[in-house]
Scaffold this active site. Structure first.
Site, mmCIF file in Angstrom:
data_model
loop_
_atom_site.group_PDB
_atom_site.id
_atom_site.type_symbol
_atom_site.label_atom_id
_atom_site.label_comp_id
_atom_site.label_asym_id
_atom_site.label_seq_id
_atom_site.Cartn_x
_atom_site.Cartn_y
_atom_site.Cartn_z
ATOM 1 N N HIS A 183 0.845 -1.212 0.000
ATOM 2 C CA HIS A 183 0.000 0.000 0.000
ATOM 3 C C HIS A 183 0.870 1.247 0.000
ATOM 4 O O HIS A 183 0.579 2.230 -0.703
ATOM 5 C CB HIS A 183 -0.898 0.044 1.241
ATOM 6 C CG HIS A 183 -1.937 -1.013 1.303
ATOM 7 N ND1 HIS A 183 -2.116 -1.796 2.421
ATOM 8 C CD2 HIS A 183 -2.858 -1.423 0.408
ATOM 9 C CE1 HIS A 183 -3.113 -2.628 2.215
ATOM 10 N NE2 HIS A 183 -3.578 -2.435 0.990
ATOM 11 N N LYS B 125 -15.857 -6.270 5.820
ATOM 12 C CA LYS B 125 -14.661 -7.074 6.041
ATOM 13 C C LYS B 125 -14.336 -7.314 7.519
ATOM 14 O O LYS B 125 -13.382 -8.004 7.816
ATOM 15 C CB LYS B 125 -13.456 -6.420 5.361
ATOM 16 C CG LYS B 125 -13.532 -6.418 3.848
ATOM 17 C CD LYS B 125 -12.262 -5.849 3.262
ATOM 18 C CE LYS B 125 -12.269 -5.899 1.750
ATOM 19 N NZ LYS B 125 -11.013 -5.414 1.182
ATOM 20 N N ARG C 196 -2.364 -6.589 -7.877
ATOM 21 C CA ARG C 196 -1.299 -7.558 -7.615
ATOM 22 C C ARG C 196 -1.308 -8.702 -8.619
ATOM 23 O O ARG C 196 -0.272 -9.202 -9.002
ATOM 24 C CB ARG C 196 -1.463 -8.159 -6.211
ATOM 25 C CG ARG C 196 -1.264 -7.169 -5.097
ATOM 26 C CD ARG C 196 -1.681 -7.780 -3.804
ATOM 27 N NE ARG C 196 -3.098 -8.134 -3.934
ATOM 28 C CZ ARG C 196 -3.862 -8.578 -2.973
ATOM 29 N NH1 ARG C 196 -3.362 -8.760 -1.782
ATOM 30 N NH2 ARG C 196 -5.136 -8.852 -3.154
ATOM 31 N N SER D 299 -3.249 -7.533 3.053
ATOM 32 C CA SER D 299 -3.509 -7.252 4.464
ATOM 33 C C SER D 299 -4.006 -8.490 5.184
ATOM 34 O O SER D 299 -3.640 -8.733 6.344
ATOM 35 C CB SER D 299 -4.548 -6.131 4.597
ATOM 36 O OG SER D 299 -4.015 -4.910 4.156
#
Length: 162
Positions: free
Chosen positions: A18, A42, A91, A129
């Site tokens: 990030h 989340k 990614r 993450s």
């Protein structure tokens, strides 16, 4: 005309990936707002205040980057911030498929907003993450994946759990 870009995410926690995207976006746009999502399905590990505080300190060396929290639709937040650019990091191919769908929906909701994709640097393509949270939860070493502030925050949370 100054161009402000929004770099949204939960940043739970902010990883070196990030940080890399934020730094690269800061060299492309006049201003970058790292927009930390408040309401999220989340179930974040860190509170919104913790995530905003960590991101603010971690990115403090980037003069044209600010960190703010937001709730609700990203396109509405972008309009409030007078931004017509959303930055997303990619990614892998799986990220691309999902992000293109989201970009399409955002464009449908607000046709004047463009999404710009920044490919992850090669050394961060595996990093997420959720992987960092899982390693930290199992007391693994995440020092190569996050800023020292995040490591300290994980340690504080682990002390609370004991």
């Amino acid at each position: 005309m100054r161009v402000t870009a929004i770099y949204p995410g939960t940043f739970d926690p902010m990883t070196v990936g990030h940080m890399d995207v934020a730094k690269r976006a800061s060299s492309m746009f006049d201003d970058v707002i790292v927009a930390v999502a408040g309401s999220t399905s989340k179930n974040p590990f860190f509170s919104l205040d913790e995530r905003v505080s960590m991101a603010t300190e971690i990115l403090s060396d980037l003069d044209n980057v600010t960190v703010q929290s937001f709730d609700g639709l990203l396109v509405e937040y972008a309009a409030q911030a007078n931004s017509k650019v959303i930055v997303r990091g990619l990614r892998a191919i799986s990220d691309f498929e999902y992000e293109v769908q989201i970009a399409g929906v955002n464009r449908h909701l607000s046709p004047d907003i463009e999404t710009v994709f920044i490919a992850a640097s090669q050394q961060y393509t595996f990093l997420s993450s959720s992987i960092v949270r899982e390693i930290a939860k199992l007391h693994g070493d995440v020092t190569e994946f996050v800023h020292p502030l995040v490591i300290d925050a994980f340690a504080r949370h682990h002390k609370k759990d004991v």
